[in-house]
Design an enzyme around this catalytic site. Structure first.
Site, PDB file in Angstrom:
ATOM      1  N   ASP A  29       0.854  -1.179   0.000  1.00 56.68           N
ATOM      2  CA  ASP A  29       0.000   0.000   0.000  1.00 56.68           C
ATOM      3  C   ASP A  29       0.898   1.240   0.000  1.00 56.68           C
ATOM      4  O   ASP A  29       1.896   1.301   0.723  1.00 56.68           O
ATOM      5  CB  ASP A  29      -0.918   0.005   1.223  1.00 56.68           C
ATOM      6  CG  ASP A  29      -2.056   1.014   1.073  1.00 56.68           C
ATOM      7  OD1 ASP A  29      -3.221   0.579   0.954  1.00 56.68           O
ATOM      8  OD2 ASP A  29      -1.774   2.230   1.075  1.00 56.68           O
ATOM      9  N   ILE A  30       0.529   2.240  -0.811  1.00 54.06           N
ATOM     10  CA  ILE A  30       1.356   3.430  -0.975  1.00 54.06           C
ATOM     11  C   ILE A  30       1.324   4.319   0.272  1.00 54.06           C
ATOM     12  O   ILE A  30       2.227   5.133   0.484  1.00 54.06           O
ATOM     13  CB  ILE A  30       0.895   4.215  -2.236  1.00 54.06           C
ATOM     14  CG1 ILE A  30       2.017   5.040  -2.838  1.00 54.06           C
ATOM     15  CG2 ILE A  30      -0.331   5.073  -1.946  1.00 54.06           C
ATOM     16  CD1 ILE A  30       1.708   5.588  -4.227  1.00 54.06           C
ATOM     17  N   ASN A  86     -13.069  -2.895   2.301  1.00 52.27           N
ATOM     18  CA  ASN A  86     -13.986  -1.767   2.457  1.00 52.27           C
ATOM     19  C   ASN A  86     -14.972  -1.753   1.297  1.00 52.27           C
ATOM     20  O   ASN A  86     -14.602  -2.057   0.156  1.00 52.27           O
ATOM     21  CB  ASN A  86     -13.201  -0.454   2.485  1.00 52.27           C
ATOM     22  CG  ASN A  86     -12.279  -0.366   3.698  1.00 52.27           C
ATOM     23  OD1 ASN A  86     -12.637  -0.786   4.786  1.00 52.27           O
ATOM     24  ND2 ASN A  86     -11.081   0.171   3.496  1.00 52.27           N
ATOM     25  N   GLY A  92     -15.693   3.196   3.661  1.00 54.59           N
ATOM     26  CA  GLY A  92     -14.412   3.870   3.486  1.00 54.59           C
ATOM     27  C   GLY A  92     -13.680   3.470   2.216  1.00 54.59           C
ATOM     28  O   GLY A  92     -12.459   3.623   2.122  1.00 54.59           O
ATOM     29  N   GLN A  93     -14.416   2.967   1.219  1.00 53.11           N
ATOM     30  CA  GLN A  93     -13.753   2.544  -0.019  1.00 53.11           C
ATOM     31  C   GLN A  93     -13.370   3.755  -0.856  1.00 53.11           C
ATOM     32  O   GLN A  93     -14.188   4.650  -1.089  1.00 53.11           O
ATOM     33  CB  GLN A  93     -14.686   1.626  -0.832  1.00 53.11           C
ATOM     34  CG  GLN A  93     -13.996   1.024  -2.058  1.00 53.11           C
ATOM     35  CD  GLN A  93     -14.820  -0.057  -2.741  1.00 53.11           C
ATOM     36  OE1 GLN A  93     -15.981  -0.297  -2.376  1.00 53.11           O
ATOM     37  NE2 GLN A  93     -14.228  -0.709  -3.725  1.00 53.11           N
ATOM     38  N   HIS A  99     -10.362  -5.037  -3.288  1.00 54.91           N
ATOM     39  CA  HIS A  99      -9.031  -5.372  -2.772  1.00 54.91           C
ATOM     40  C   HIS A  99      -9.135  -5.778  -1.306  1.00 54.91           C
ATOM     41  O   HIS A  99      -9.953  -5.242  -0.564  1.00 54.91           O
ATOM     42  CB  HIS A  99      -8.053  -4.194  -2.923  1.00 54.91           C
ATOM     43  CG  HIS A  99      -8.595  -2.874  -2.466  1.00 54.91           C
ATOM     44  ND1 HIS A  99      -9.485  -2.139  -3.224  1.00 54.91           N
ATOM     45  CD2 HIS A  99      -8.405  -2.166  -1.337  1.00 54.91           C
ATOM     46  CE1 HIS A  99      -9.805  -1.034  -2.583  1.00 54.91           C
ATOM     47  NE2 HIS A  99      -9.169  -1.020  -1.426  1.00 54.91           N
ATOM     48  N   HIS A 101      -7.120  -5.617   2.149  1.00 55.16           N
ATOM     49  CA  HIS A 101      -6.004  -5.036   2.895  1.00 55.16           C
ATOM     50  C   HIS A 101      -5.467  -6.107   3.850  1.00 55.16           C
ATOM     51  O   HIS A 101      -6.244  -6.715   4.596  1.00 55.16           O
ATOM     52  CB  HIS A 101      -6.467  -3.867   3.770  1.00 55.16           C
ATOM     53  CG  HIS A 101      -6.965  -2.667   3.032  1.00 55.16           C
ATOM     54  ND1 HIS A 101      -6.196  -1.527   2.869  1.00 55.16           N
ATOM     55  CD2 HIS A 101      -8.148  -2.410   2.427  1.00 55.16           C
ATOM     56  CE1 HIS A 101      -6.907  -0.617   2.207  1.00 55.16           C
ATOM     57  NE2 HIS A 101      -8.090  -1.124   1.931  1.00 55.16           N
TER      58      HIS A 101
END
Ligand code: AMP
Ligand code: ZN
Length: 113
Positions: A29-30, A86, A92-93, A99, A101
């Site tokens: 994750d960035i 999410n 909170g998407q 995806h 997490h």
């Protein structure tokens, strides 16, 4: 299609990839929310959990199995970790390509925010 994670899957946008196979890709994750924060995405574009079809049962299972395998590979399986998907604004998407997490490497709290 103008989808960030489709572009990462196609390799047209770079990501720090840690795993790939025929069905899924995993990368860092960035904006990590924990010492370990990976994303597991399907190669196939599925916007949200609400868009899963019965044909996707194997795929979603494979995403979870891959996350669990990666947790082991990166050394957080024993201490523990959290998988999150999410869905839509209340969930909170932010990226509308489904995806998982994978979060770990620190104590996570409950309930989530
Ligand atoms: P969500 O809020 O569940 O849709 O999560 C989207 C996640 O994608 C967030 O944790 C972002 O930090 C992450 N993200 C956004 N852009 C990128 C990118 N280019 N490479 C890796 N992760 C990203
Ligand atoms: Zn996509």
């Amino acid at each position: 299609m103008d989808c960030l994670f489709c572009k990462i899957a196609a390799g047209t946008i770079p990501a720090k990839q840690i795993y790939q196979d025929d069905l899924v890709i995993a990368f860092d994750d960035i904006q990590p929310q924990a010492a370990q924060h990976k994303l597991i995405i399907p190669r196939k574009h599925i916007a949200t959990l609400n868009d899963l079809s019965p044909n996707d049962t194997h795929l979603i299972g494979h995403m979870v199995q891959t996350a669990s395998k990666l947790a082991n590979d990166i050394g957080i399986a024993h201490d523990g970790y959290r998988l999150v998907i999410n869905c839509n604004p209340h969930g909170g998407q932010a990226v509308y390509h489904i995806h998982v997490h994978l979060l770990g490497g620190r104590q996570l709290h409950w309930p989530p925010g």
